[in-house]
Write a protein that holds these residues in place. Sequence first.
Motif, PDB file in Angstrom:
ATOM      1  N   LEU A   1      13.729   4.223 -29.668  1.00  0.00           N
ATOM      2  CA  LEU A   1      13.011   5.177 -30.516  1.00  0.00           C
ATOM      3  C   LEU A   1      12.370   6.332 -29.751  1.00  0.00           C
ATOM      4  O   LEU A   1      11.982   7.330 -30.355  1.00  0.00           O
ATOM      5  N   ALA A   2      12.274   6.221 -28.433  1.00  0.00           N
ATOM      6  CA  ALA A   2      11.621   7.250 -27.622  1.00  0.00           C
ATOM      7  C   ALA A   2      12.461   8.516 -27.473  1.00  0.00           C
ATOM      8  O   ALA A   2      11.965   9.542 -27.003  1.00  0.00           O
ATOM      9  N   ASP A   3      13.714   8.479 -27.865  1.00  0.00           N
ATOM     10  CA  ASP A   3      14.618   9.607 -27.688  1.00  0.00           C
ATOM     11  C   ASP A   3      15.506   9.678 -28.923  1.00  0.00           C
ATOM     12  O   ASP A   3      16.050   8.657 -29.358  1.00  0.00           O
ATOM     13  N   ALA A   4      15.657  10.861 -29.491  1.00  0.00           N
ATOM     14  CA  ALA A   4      16.428  11.007 -30.731  1.00  0.00           C
ATOM     15  C   ALA A   4      17.938  10.892 -30.512  1.00  0.00           C
ATOM     16  O   ALA A   4      18.684  10.686 -31.467  1.00  0.00           O
ATOM     17  N   ARG A   5      18.386  11.019 -29.268  1.00  0.00           N
ATOM     18  CA  ARG A   5      19.829  10.939 -29.023  1.00  0.00           C
ATOM     19  C   ARG A   5      20.340   9.518 -29.237  1.00  0.00           C
ATOM     20  O   ARG A   5      19.652   8.551 -28.901  1.00  0.00           O
ATOM     21  N   PRO A   6      21.561   9.392 -29.747  1.00  0.00           N
ATOM     22  CA  PRO A   6      22.162   8.059 -29.865  1.00  0.00           C
ATOM     23  C   PRO A   6      22.322   7.428 -28.481  1.00  0.00           C
ATOM     24  O   PRO A   6      22.529   8.136 -27.484  1.00  0.00           O
ATOM     25  N   ALA A   7      22.252   6.115 -28.438  1.00  0.00           N
ATOM     26  CA  ALA A   7      22.324   5.394 -27.165  1.00  0.00           C
ATOM     27  C   ALA A   7      23.536   4.472 -27.123  1.00  0.00           C
ATOM     28  O   ALA A   7      23.819   3.758 -28.092  1.00  0.00           O
ATOM     29  N   TRP A   8      24.222   4.480 -25.983  1.00  0.00           N
ATOM     30  CA  TRP A   8      25.230   3.470 -25.666  1.00  0.00           C
ATOM     31  C   TRP A   8      24.491   2.373 -24.922  1.00  0.00           C
ATOM     32  O   TRP A   8      23.773   2.650 -23.956  1.00  0.00           O
ATOM     33  N   LEU A   9      24.659   1.149 -25.358  1.00  0.00           N
ATOM     34  CA  LEU A   9      23.970   0.016 -24.758  1.00  0.00           C
ATOM     35  C   LEU A   9      24.940  -0.721 -23.848  1.00  0.00           C
ATOM     36  O   LEU A   9      26.014  -1.141 -24.281  1.00  0.00           O
ATOM     37  N   VAL A  10      24.563  -0.858 -22.577  1.00  0.00           N
ATOM     38  CA  VAL A  10      25.401  -1.532 -21.586  1.00  0.00           C
ATOM     39  C   VAL A  10      24.634  -2.758 -21.105  1.00  0.00           C
ATOM     40  O   VAL A  10      23.731  -2.655 -20.287  1.00  0.00           O
ATOM     41  N   ALA A  11      25.008  -3.902 -21.662  1.00  0.00           N
ATOM     42  CA  ALA A  11      24.243  -5.123 -21.434  1.00  0.00           C
ATOM     43  C   ALA A  11      24.993  -6.114 -20.561  1.00  0.00           C
ATOM     44  O   ALA A  11      26.213  -6.210 -20.623  1.00  0.00           O
ATOM     45  N   HIS A  12      24.231  -6.836 -19.757  1.00  0.00           N
ATOM     46  CA  HIS A  12      24.794  -7.912 -18.941  1.00  0.00           C
ATOM     47  C   HIS A  12      24.042  -9.200 -19.261  1.00  0.00           C
ATOM     48  O   HIS A  12      22.819  -9.208 -19.382  1.00  0.00           O
ATOM     49  N   SER A  13      24.784 -10.288 -19.408  1.00  0.00           N
ATOM     50  CA  SER A  13      24.240 -11.629 -19.548  1.00  0.00           C
ATOM     51  C   SER A  13      23.242 -11.720 -20.709  1.00  0.00           C
ATOM     52  O   SER A  13      23.606 -11.432 -21.847  1.00  0.00           O
ATOM     53  N   LEU A  14      22.004 -12.085 -20.441  1.00  0.00           N
ATOM     54  CA  LEU A  14      21.015 -12.225 -21.497  1.00  0.00           C
ATOM     55  C   LEU A  14      20.821 -10.907 -22.253  1.00  0.00           C
ATOM     56  O   LEU A  14      20.470 -10.917 -23.435  1.00  0.00           O
ATOM     57  N   GLY A  15      21.081  -9.790 -21.599  1.00  0.00           N
ATOM     58  CA  GLY A  15      21.010  -8.491 -22.272  1.00  0.00           C
ATOM     59  C   GLY A  15      21.944  -8.414 -23.470  1.00  0.00           C
ATOM     60  O   GLY A  15      21.651  -7.723 -24.452  1.00  0.00           O
ATOM     61  N   CYS A  16      23.075  -9.128 -23.417  1.00  0.00           N
ATOM     62  CA  CYS A  16      24.007  -9.160 -24.555  1.00  0.00           C
ATOM     63  C   CYS A  16      23.359  -9.809 -25.764  1.00  0.00           C
ATOM     64  O   CYS A  16      23.469  -9.314 -26.890  1.00  0.00           O
ATOM     65  N   LEU A  17      22.685 -10.926 -25.529  1.00  0.00           N
ATOM     66  CA  LEU A  17      22.016 -11.624 -26.622  1.00  0.00           C
ATOM     67  C   LEU A  17      20.849 -10.792 -27.152  1.00  0.00           C
ATOM     68  O   LEU A  17      20.554 -10.817 -28.349  1.00  0.00           O
ATOM     69  N   LEU A  18      20.209 -10.047 -26.262  1.00  0.00           N
ATOM     70  CA  LEU A  18      19.150  -9.132 -26.668  1.00  0.00           C
ATOM     71  C   LEU A  18      19.691  -8.082 -27.639  1.00  0.00           C
ATOM     72  O   LEU A  18      19.079  -7.809 -28.666  1.00  0.00           O
ATOM     73  N   VAL A  19      20.834  -7.491 -27.319  1.00  0.00           N
ATOM     74  CA  VAL A  19      21.414  -6.464 -28.182  1.00  0.00           C
ATOM     75  C   VAL A  19      21.677  -7.029 -29.576  1.00  0.00           C
ATOM     76  O   VAL A  19      21.336  -6.408 -30.589  1.00  0.00           O
ATOM     77  N   ALA A  20      22.269  -8.213 -29.645  1.00  0.00           N
ATOM     78  CA  ALA A  20      22.573  -8.814 -30.947  1.00  0.00           C
ATOM     79  C   ALA A  20      21.297  -9.114 -31.723  1.00  0.00           C
ATOM     80  O   ALA A  20      21.224  -8.862 -32.940  1.00  0.00           O
ATOM     81  N   TRP A  21      20.288  -9.646 -31.045  1.00  0.00           N
ATOM     82  CA  TRP A  21      19.024  -9.961 -31.709  1.00  0.00           C
ATOM     83  C   TRP A  21      18.336  -8.687 -32.185  1.00  0.00           C
ATOM     84  O   TRP A  21      17.842  -8.605 -33.313  1.00  0.00           O
ATOM     85  N   TRP A  22      18.312  -7.676 -31.311  1.00  0.00           N
ATOM     86  CA  TRP A  22      17.699  -6.389 -31.672  1.00  0.00           C
ATOM     87  C   TRP A  22      18.406  -5.791 -32.884  1.00  0.00           C
ATOM     88  O   TRP A  22      17.753  -5.338 -33.830  1.00  0.00           O
ATOM     89  N   ALA A  23      19.745  -5.805 -32.874  1.00  0.00           N
ATOM     90  CA  ALA A  23      20.506  -5.225 -33.981  1.00  0.00           C
ATOM     91  C   ALA A  23      20.178  -5.917 -35.303  1.00  0.00           C
ATOM     92  O   ALA A  23      20.157  -5.274 -36.355  1.00  0.00           O
TER      93      ALA A  23
END
Length: 185
Positions: free
Chosen positions: A55-77
Amino acid sequence: MSAYRVLTLPGWQGSGLTHWQSRWEALHGYTRVEQHDWQRPLRGDWTARLQDVVLADARPAWLVAHSLGCLLVAWWAAHAGDAVQRAAGALLVAPPEIERDDVRQQIPGWAPPARQRLPFPAIVVASTDDPFGRADYASQLAQDWGASFYSVGPRGHINADSGLGDWGEGHALLAALHSGGRTST
């Protein structure tokens, strides 16, 4: 990708200097989502931090996740509300098998993973000899998330110990995702 930003999301314990995520940050100017505690990852805290950065930046973000970061992306979504519209897509590398007893004990509070279809394009990348998760588990997550699946063969946890250097193969996957190409093997 100048109209976009690329956010890297390391897993448990962060990504060291020789990890491909750190190298991509140095080479391409990508931004790491710094968590408050890399040693004791709390799902709620990590999710709130990702939400703040998105939310700190109006530009769309590409998320590049590794390991637990992958589960974070799914939970966040699953819980981000309208902020999820700011995600352009995700490269999800080496998701851990968080429901496995030994992994769940190391990283409590993350099982079960969110399994809903992601509202943005994604590629799940897995290794055939990852000590933290089987390739068929990662393939099932990809299916649940509506993501493409890509196997890199025997590359361990696809981290610094895997000897990937700048990991051009992974960066090509991110570029394919950005250009709308769907990759699967």
